[in-house]
Write an enzyme that holds these catalytic residues in place. Structure first.
Site, mmCIF file in Angstrom:
data_model
loop_
_atom_site.group_PDB
_atom_site.id
_atom_site.type_symbol
_atom_site.label_atom_id
_atom_site.label_comp_id
_atom_site.label_asym_id
_atom_site.label_seq_id
_atom_site.Cartn_x
_atom_site.Cartn_y
_atom_site.Cartn_z
ATOM 1 N N SER A 119 0.857 -1.186 0.000
ATOM 2 C CA SER A 119 0.000 0.000 0.000
ATOM 3 C C SER A 119 0.891 1.234 0.000
ATOM 4 O O SER A 119 1.671 1.446 0.935
ATOM 5 C CB SER A 119 -0.879 0.019 1.249
ATOM 6 O OG SER A 119 -1.372 1.341 1.429
ATOM 7 N N HIS A 172 -1.464 -1.028 -3.988
ATOM 8 C CA HIS A 172 -2.753 -0.733 -3.364
ATOM 9 C C HIS A 172 -2.867 0.777 -3.142
ATOM 10 O O HIS A 172 -1.991 1.388 -2.538
ATOM 11 C CB HIS A 172 -2.782 -1.483 -2.027
ATOM 12 C CG HIS A 172 -4.024 -1.358 -1.214
ATOM 13 N ND1 HIS A 172 -5.173 -2.075 -1.476
ATOM 14 C CD2 HIS A 172 -4.307 -0.629 -0.102
ATOM 15 C CE1 HIS A 172 -6.088 -1.803 -0.559
ATOM 16 N NE2 HIS A 172 -5.592 -0.906 0.285
ATOM 17 N N ASP A 221 -4.940 3.622 -1.350
ATOM 18 C CA ASP A 221 -5.909 3.899 -0.296
ATOM 19 C C ASP A 221 -6.530 5.267 -0.529
ATOM 20 O O ASP A 221 -5.882 6.293 -0.340
ATOM 21 C CB ASP A 221 -5.211 3.862 1.072
ATOM 22 C CG ASP A 221 -4.992 2.439 1.544
ATOM 23 O OD1 ASP A 221 -5.971 1.673 1.569
ATOM 24 O OD2 ASP A 221 -3.841 2.100 1.875
ATOM 25 N N MET A 242 -9.069 8.065 0.509
ATOM 26 C CA MET A 242 -9.778 8.526 1.716
ATOM 27 C C MET A 242 -10.304 9.937 1.488
ATOM 28 O O MET A 242 -9.554 10.815 1.050
ATOM 29 C CB MET A 242 -8.805 8.541 2.899
ATOM 30 C CG MET A 242 -8.118 7.207 3.128
ATOM 31 S SD MET A 242 -6.926 7.360 4.473
ATOM 32 C CE MET A 242 -6.355 5.671 4.603
ATOM 33 N N HIS A 253 -8.737 1.010 -3.031
ATOM 34 C CA HIS A 253 -9.579 0.738 -1.857
ATOM 35 C C HIS A 253 -10.301 2.048 -1.546
ATOM 36 O O HIS A 253 -9.679 3.005 -1.102
ATOM 37 C CB HIS A 253 -8.644 0.278 -0.730
ATOM 38 C CG HIS A 253 -9.294 0.146 0.604
ATOM 39 N ND1 HIS A 253 -8.567 0.040 1.774
ATOM 40 C CD2 HIS A 253 -10.604 0.088 0.974
ATOM 41 C CE1 HIS A 253 -9.384 -0.072 2.796
ATOM 42 N NE2 HIS A 253 -10.624 -0.038 2.354
ATOM 43 N N MET A 305 -12.277 4.319 0.450
ATOM 44 C CA MET A 305 -12.815 4.709 1.758
ATOM 45 C C MET A 305 -13.478 6.065 1.584
ATOM 46 O O MET A 305 -13.018 7.090 2.090
ATOM 47 C CB MET A 305 -11.682 4.754 2.790
ATOM 48 C CG MET A 305 -11.163 3.373 3.151
ATOM 49 S SD MET A 305 -9.533 3.417 3.905
ATOM 50 C CE MET A 305 -8.514 3.416 2.438
ATOM 51 N N MET A 361 -10.875 -5.881 6.377
ATOM 52 C CA MET A 361 -10.060 -4.905 7.101
ATOM 53 C C MET A 361 -9.644 -5.531 8.427
ATOM 54 O O MET A 361 -10.485 -6.001 9.192
ATOM 55 C CB MET A 361 -10.860 -3.627 7.377
ATOM 56 C CG MET A 361 -11.096 -2.738 6.177
ATOM 57 S SD MET A 361 -9.612 -2.299 5.253
ATOM 58 C CE MET A 361 -8.635 -1.447 6.486
ATOM 59 N N GLY A 399 -8.594 4.131 7.718
ATOM 60 C CA GLY A 399 -8.332 5.560 7.877
ATOM 61 C C GLY A 399 -6.863 5.903 8.037
ATOM 62 O O GLY A 399 -6.442 6.980 7.624
ATOM 63 N N GLY A 433 -2.594 4.296 8.213
ATOM 64 C CA GLY A 433 -1.609 3.228 8.179
ATOM 65 C C GLY A 433 -0.983 3.093 9.565
ATOM 66 O O GLY A 433 -1.214 3.919 10.458
ATOM 67 N N GLY A 434 -0.201 2.043 9.746
ATOM 68 C CA GLY A 434 0.590 1.898 10.965
ATOM 69 C C GLY A 434 -0.169 1.473 12.204
ATOM 70 O O GLY A 434 0.344 1.596 13.314
ATOM 71 N N ASP A 473 -6.075 -6.503 5.008
ATOM 72 C CA ASP A 473 -5.482 -5.166 4.920
ATOM 73 C C ASP A 473 -5.414 -4.507 6.296
ATOM 74 O O ASP A 473 -6.447 -4.270 6.922
ATOM 75 C CB ASP A 473 -6.361 -4.316 3.972
ATOM 76 C CG ASP A 473 -5.818 -2.916 3.741
ATOM 77 O OD1 ASP A 473 -4.687 -2.626 4.148
ATOM 78 O OD2 ASP A 473 -6.560 -2.110 3.125
ATOM 79 N N GLY A 474 -4.181 -4.200 6.731
ATOM 80 C CA GLY A 474 -4.001 -3.461 7.978
ATOM 81 C C GLY A 474 -3.192 -4.228 9.006
ATOM 82 O O GLY A 474 -3.558 -5.347 9.382
ATOM 83 N N GLY A 475 -2.074 -3.667 9.418
ATOM 84 C CA GLY A 475 -1.277 -4.273 10.482
ATOM 85 C C GLY A 475 -0.577 -5.562 10.090
ATOM 86 O O GLY A 475 -0.240 -6.383 10.945
ATOM 87 N N SER A 529 3.091 -0.079 6.018
ATOM 88 C CA SER A 529 4.285 0.185 6.830
ATOM 89 C C SER A 529 5.313 -0.934 6.730
ATOM 90 O O SER A 529 6.520 -0.660 6.674
ATOM 91 C CB SER A 529 3.905 0.342 8.302
ATOM 92 O OG SER A 529 2.824 1.218 8.432
HETATM 93 C C1 DX5 Z 1 -5.955 1.630 6.192
HETATM 94 C C2 DX5 Z 1 -5.581 1.187 4.808
HETATM 95 C C3 DX5 Z 1 -4.459 0.226 4.715
HETATM 96 C C4 DX5 Z 1 -3.161 0.754 5.256
HETATM 97 C C5 DX5 Z 1 -2.297 -0.397 5.647
HETATM 98 O O1 DX5 Z 1 -7.092 2.428 6.112
HETATM 99 O O2 DX5 Z 1 -6.682 0.584 4.167
HETATM 100 O O3 DX5 Z 1 -4.290 -0.182 3.356
HETATM 101 O O4 DX5 Z 1 -2.468 1.552 4.347
HETATM 102 O O5 DX5 Z 1 -1.210 0.131 6.291
HETATM 103 P P1 DX5 Z 1 -0.376 -0.694 7.345
HETATM 104 O O6 DX5 Z 1 0.168 -1.877 6.623
HETATM 105 O O7 DX5 Z 1 0.655 0.284 7.783
HETATM 106 O O8 DX5 Z 1 -1.324 -1.106 8.437
HETATM 107 ZN ZN ZN Z 2 -6.355 -0.247 2.155
#
Ligand code: DX5
Ligand code: ZN
Length: 218
Positions: free
Chosen positions: A8, A33, A35, A37, A66, A68, A137, A142, A144-145, A175-177, A198
């Site tokens: 991402s 990817h 994101d 927003m 993606h 959002m 998710m 919203g 990253g990290g 997706d996420g963490g 990240s």
């Molecule tokens: C969060 C995003 C994710 C995010 C993932 O809203 O949809 O795609 O960028 O970032 P990491 O891998 O840092 O959790």
């Molecule tokens: Zn995403």
């Protein structure tokens, strides 16, 4: 199906995006990817279709988006025109989500559907005929990290059994963490696409980290 790694770019250095993209590409990134927003559906603002268009000019790695955003249908054609191949709107964004997903396939792109952590997997049945992947998710969208929400593991296994009944070819994205430490267990649980921000772009060596994640996924 072989697992795919999708960095991402939200976590990339936007002052030097090309360098980060090239490093991830060299490591073997399968997708990128995006994101998207809108500061309304989620409390953060990112970027628009123009970034997708500029990325298409420098990489052959396919792009997913993606969304959002509160009004996905206003932006879907713009992302498809910019060259995005796979689009993930949110189940929670519209009461008429079937219409949103249909717009994606009508415009010739592939459609996925995204579920927030608290949205039940059973909701995918309403759009199952149109989608080829479900994005779970594993953080609240919203930012990253954030840290991986552990209950996602059970959601993956539940979703896999549901999909096996309804439409076995549908793939699961998470997706996420995502980190080097959890990617192996996520694969065992049944995830196919690994979206990592990240873990890829904050690494000291992006190319090497992509290789390490891909290895850990197998
Ligand atoms: C969060 C995003 C994710 C995010 C993932 O809203 O949809 O795609 O960028 O970032 P990491 O891998 O840092 O959790
Ligand atoms: Zn995403």
């Amino acid at each position: 199906m072989k697992p795919l790694l999708t960095p991402s770019i939200l976590a990339a250095n936007f002052a030097n995006l090309e360098e980060d993209i090239k490093a991830a590409e060299k490591g073997g990134a399968d997708y990128f990817h995006l994101d998207i927003m809108d500061g309304h559906f989620v409390p953060n603002i990112s970027f628009g279709p123009w970034v997708a268009k500029q990325m298409k000019a420098i990489t052959d790695v396919p792009l997913d988006a993606h969304l959002m955003v509160t009004k996905p249908r206003e932006v879907i054609p713009k992302f498809i025109d910019a060259g995005v191949e796979l689009i993930y709107p949110h189940m929670e964004a519209s009461y008429d989500v079937y219409r949103t997903v249909q717009m994606i396939t009508d415009h010739g792109a592939r459609a996925g559907i995204t579920l927030n952590p608290a949205t039940p997997v059973s909701t995918v049945e309403g759009v199952i005929d149109l989608i080829d992947s479900v994005l779970l998710m594993s953080v609240c969208p919203g930012f990253g990290g954030q840290s991986f929400i552990p209950t996602t593991m059970k959601k993956i296994t539940d979703l896999r059994s549901l999909l096996d009944e309804l439409k076995p070819e549908v793939r699961i994205a998470v997706d996420g963490g995502i980190t080097l430490d959890n990617v192996g267990n996520l694969r065992k649980a049944g995830a196919d696409f690994f979206i990592a921000g990240s873990a890829v772009f904050k690494a000291p060596d992006i190319e090497q980290r992509v290789k390490d994640l891909k290895k850990a996924m197998e």
